[in-house]
Write a protein that holds these residues in place. Sequence first.
Motif, PDB file in Angstrom:
ATOM      1  N   ASP A 108     -79.557 -13.189 -28.092  1.00  0.00           N
ATOM      2  CA  ASP A 108     -78.857 -11.932 -27.785  1.00  0.00           C
ATOM      3  C   ASP A 108     -78.380 -11.913 -26.344  1.00  0.00           C
ATOM      4  O   ASP A 108     -77.273 -11.459 -26.041  1.00  0.00           O
ATOM      5  N   VAL A 109     -79.185 -12.427 -25.436  1.00  0.00           N
ATOM      6  CA  VAL A 109     -78.807 -12.466 -24.027  1.00  0.00           C
ATOM      7  C   VAL A 109     -77.628 -13.411 -23.828  1.00  0.00           C
ATOM      8  O   VAL A 109     -76.672 -13.104 -23.112  1.00  0.00           O
ATOM      9  N   THR A 136     -73.882 -10.569 -16.824  1.00  0.00           N
ATOM     10  CA  THR A 136     -73.120  -9.500 -16.166  1.00  0.00           C
ATOM     11  C   THR A 136     -74.023  -8.855 -15.120  1.00  0.00           C
ATOM     12  O   THR A 136     -75.135  -8.446 -15.428  1.00  0.00           O
ATOM     13  N   ASP A 195     -75.373 -14.284 -26.071  1.00  0.00           N
ATOM     14  CA  ASP A 195     -74.185 -13.682 -26.675  1.00  0.00           C
ATOM     15  C   ASP A 195     -73.596 -12.595 -25.778  1.00  0.00           C
ATOM     16  O   ASP A 195     -72.377 -12.454 -25.673  1.00  0.00           O
ATOM     17  N   ARG A 196     -74.456 -11.815 -25.149  1.00  0.00           N
ATOM     18  CA  ARG A 196     -73.994 -10.731 -24.291  1.00  0.00           C
ATOM     19  C   ARG A 196     -73.324 -11.281 -23.043  1.00  0.00           C
ATOM     20  O   ARG A 196     -72.394 -10.695 -22.497  1.00  0.00           O
TER      21      ARG A 196
END
Length: 130
Positions: free
Chosen positions: A121-122, A128, A124-125
């Motif tokens: 998930d990290v 930032t 994919d995100r």
Amino acid sequence: MLETEQRRTFAALIDVLIPASDRMPSATAAGVADALLDQVLGYRPDLAEPFAEAVAQCTGKDPEAALDALAEQQPEQFQALTLLTAGAYFLSPQVKAALAYDPPPRTVNDDVDSYIDMLADVVDRGFTIR
């Protein structure tokens, strides 16, 4: 830390608190009044002053009567004395051997799959800065 007379008074008190039983040693036989007391005082230096006051209050008195009076009149000092005594007692190798307690083995949690899902998930995100 404690002077010889203070340790003698403490030893008399703790044998009233924790006498010997069939398989368990008394507090003095377990070494509570010696290095174990110094060890627990190192863990709980906040109790050193009320502990010393408790021992001073009991010096020269019958141990059982002194403990009863201390519990009634100075509960904070009594609590410091008993807490340090119990802590030192259960640190004793003789007590540990007499307890013969083997904790059950701890189960190992294999959480690798859940960590990989969280990391995916990290990734994919994206990275930032906020």
